[in-house]
Design a protein around this motif. Sequence first.
Motif, short mmCIF file in Angstrom:
data_model
loop_
_atom_site.label_atom_id
_atom_site.label_comp_id
_atom_site.label_asym_id
_atom_site.label_seq_id
_atom_site.Cartn_x
_atom_site.Cartn_y
_atom_site.Cartn_z
N TYR A 50 72.59 -9.50 25.74
CA TYR A 50 72.56 -8.71 26.98
C TYR A 50 71.54 -7.58 26.86
O TYR A 50 71.16 -7.19 25.76
N THR A 51 71.15 -7.05 28.04
CA THR A 51 70.44 -5.76 28.04
C THR A 51 71.51 -4.70 27.95
O THR A 51 72.35 -4.57 28.85
N VAL A 52 71.53 -3.96 26.87
CA VAL A 52 72.56 -2.94 26.65
C VAL A 52 71.93 -1.56 26.83
O VAL A 52 70.97 -1.21 26.13
N ILE A 53 72.47 -0.81 27.78
CA ILE A 53 71.96 0.55 28.03
C ILE A 53 73.07 1.54 27.71
O ILE A 53 74.20 1.40 28.20
N THR A 54 72.76 2.50 26.85
CA THR A 54 73.73 3.56 26.52
C THR A 54 73.12 4.89 26.93
O THR A 54 71.92 5.11 26.74
N VAL A 55 73.94 5.74 27.52
CA VAL A 55 73.41 6.98 28.10
C VAL A 55 74.13 8.18 27.45
O VAL A 55 75.34 8.14 27.25
N ASP A 56 73.37 9.23 27.15
CA ASP A 56 73.99 10.52 26.77
C ASP A 56 74.27 11.28 28.05
O ASP A 56 73.33 11.62 28.80
N LEU A 57 75.52 11.57 28.32
CA LEU A 57 75.84 12.38 29.50
C LEU A 57 75.25 13.78 29.33
O LEU A 57 75.07 14.26 28.20
#
Length: 281
Positions: A50-57
């Motif tokens: 998958y395209t995995v996107i993780t974000v820092d809030l």
Amino acid sequence: MITESRQATAGDARIAYARHGRGDPLVFVHAFPFDQTMWQPQVEALRDDYTVITVDLPGFGGSAPLGDASMAGFAVAVGAALDAEGLREPAIFVGLSMGGYVLFEIWRQMPGRVRALVLADTRAQADTDEGRANRYRTAEQVRAEGAQVVADAMLAKMVTQEADSALRDKVRAMMRAAPPEGIVGALHAMAARPDSTPDLEEISVPVLVIVGAQDAITTPRDAEAMVEAIAGAQLEVIQHAAHLSNVERPGAFNAALRRFIEDLDPINRQGWPNRPELPSA
Ligand code: MLT
């Protein structure tokens, strides 16, 4: 390891995020007081498919704090990362605890972006008056004494008593790394968040609810209440896990996630990208 670090801007704020792999998009939104690195076990397990996107809030990891933190502002920050990636297809959003509170806001603000929701160790209801007062008190303590106030208070509820010392140390270190300003902002944002219970019956995308069997912060009862209110929602209870179920039992968490994703209908790109909720290309 989170390696592919990128930046977006939301208003004046710098938002750090990472993108890995390729395939249908999966977007991960972290808990309080963590950052995107808490998703490392999921990134490693899923990036090949998958395209995995993780974000820092905002206020955590590499993301600048917002002047006035709110769940709505956090949702905008996640949207900004997706815009920066030119992500125009609907994504599967995975949020744990505070990340789940942000997912409710994403659903309210930008439903056209959402293919499915995974609500992990979270709850729909707002804080009680007592809970809110407690958050404001904790914010004052963090201002005076730093991040360890929260890390020390929360560790016992993050993982079960079965967790070994290496896991405990890792979770404590992740919490202690959180910037005090980010912690204070998030405490205020969580205290002020709206009740999302009325939204549950409006959710029209597939939903998986995951909860650690020993989660004492957002309990199995909270999880069941969401499943009862959301049409067709599925429940996965992770045994031998407390609140941070994705870190304590990554194998069971990832397996539940994969089962859910693999059962979804393929992305319907018909009519995409002309849906009205989407930002223009
Ligand atoms: C979290 O894990 O994000 C927080 O414990 C959520 C909360 O305090 O409500």
